[in-house]
Design an enzyme around this catalytic site. Sequence first.
Site, mmCIF file in Angstrom:
data_model
loop_
_atom_site.group_PDB
_atom_site.id
_atom_site.type_symbol
_atom_site.label_atom_id
_atom_site.label_comp_id
_atom_site.label_asym_id
_atom_site.label_seq_id
_atom_site.Cartn_x
_atom_site.Cartn_y
_atom_site.Cartn_z
ATOM 1 N N TYR A 1 0.856 -1.188 0.000
ATOM 2 C CA TYR A 1 0.000 0.000 0.000
ATOM 3 C C TYR A 1 0.890 1.236 0.000
ATOM 4 C CZ TYR A 1 -4.466 2.361 1.122
ATOM 5 O OH TYR A 1 -5.613 3.108 1.072
ATOM 6 N N GLY B 1 -3.273 6.124 6.254
ATOM 7 C CA GLY B 1 -3.472 6.651 7.597
ATOM 8 C C GLY B 1 -2.874 5.714 8.632
ATOM 9 N N ASP C 1 -3.571 5.340 11.577
ATOM 10 C CA ASP C 1 -4.599 4.720 12.408
ATOM 11 C C ASP C 1 -5.006 3.362 11.857
ATOM 12 O OD1 ASP C 1 -5.656 6.206 10.225
ATOM 13 O OD2 ASP C 1 -7.650 6.199 11.123
ATOM 14 N N ARG C 2 -5.033 3.228 10.534
ATOM 15 C CA ARG C 2 -5.432 1.954 9.928
ATOM 16 C C ARG C 2 -4.377 0.877 10.187
ATOM 17 N NH1 ARG C 2 -7.049 2.726 3.886
ATOM 18 N NH2 ARG C 2 -8.083 0.719 4.263
ATOM 19 N N THR D 1 -15.352 9.257 11.560
ATOM 20 C CA THR D 1 -15.745 10.268 10.578
ATOM 21 C C THR D 1 -15.962 9.601 9.227
ATOM 22 O OG1 THR D 1 -14.439 11.925 11.765
ATOM 23 C CG2 THR D 1 -15.093 12.449 9.498
ATOM 24 N N THR E 1 -39.621 12.826 6.078
ATOM 25 C CA THR E 1 -38.316 12.955 5.433
ATOM 26 C C THR E 1 -37.180 12.659 6.398
ATOM 27 O OG1 THR E 1 -39.141 14.588 3.849
ATOM 28 C CG2 THR E 1 -36.767 14.568 4.248
#
Length: 235
Positions: free
Chosen positions: A79, A84, A86-87, A110, A164
């Site tokens: 990769y 990131g 964090d991943r 997020t 809605t």
Amino acid sequence: MIAIVERGNSRTKLCLFSLTGIIIDVKYWSQFILSSILEEIPNSVKHIRYCNTSKGLESVPANWMEINADSKWPFELNYSLEVGVDRLALVLGAKLISETLPVLVVSCRTCLTFSYLDSKNIFQGGAISPGLSMRLKAMNSFTGSLPLLTPKYEQDISQKTFDTKSSMQKGAYEGMIYEIEQRIRSFQRLDKKLKCFLTGGDGPAFAESLESGIFAISNLEAIGLYAQWKHEQNQ
């Protein structure tokens, strides 16, 4: 003790670990306020690891070790180094807990991310899509009539909606559920021994709605950053 500071898009978290990997304390902030964080780090802490996945550029103390994709990781990356951190920490935390490979980490923050560490100990990435709040904000931002809503985590199992707002809530929430379930099935076709982990601030809201066999783990990123520190010590 070891201090792990995670700075994300929505919040900042401090985890204090013992040298043997036991979580001693966890603190959260909605914003990155360096002075507040420093007040919570005991003077006895000699190792401070810093993971910044936000756009914040404020400087931190010189003794904070910032972790990134170039740091030493106990697996291979198939990769880009723009990944990131964090991943990477999430799959390492999952590997530590699972003790077997492959592992898939679904992070509901997020953004909704899928991070895959395969049976050969190679990080193979995975999909990124909008998280729950982002889906609701997008419907408001890109239309002229849909309202801005905050997430509703308790959903009626019926497919009927009555206005809605309830239609938007159901579409955003169940859309994430369907995406998570389908992607997990796709990864399971690669290896039936796959272990799946669910984490992130919104993770608990989805855990009960998902199929069984998915491990909901809090502080998984911090556990992975602790494991990365431990790996460095053994080099």
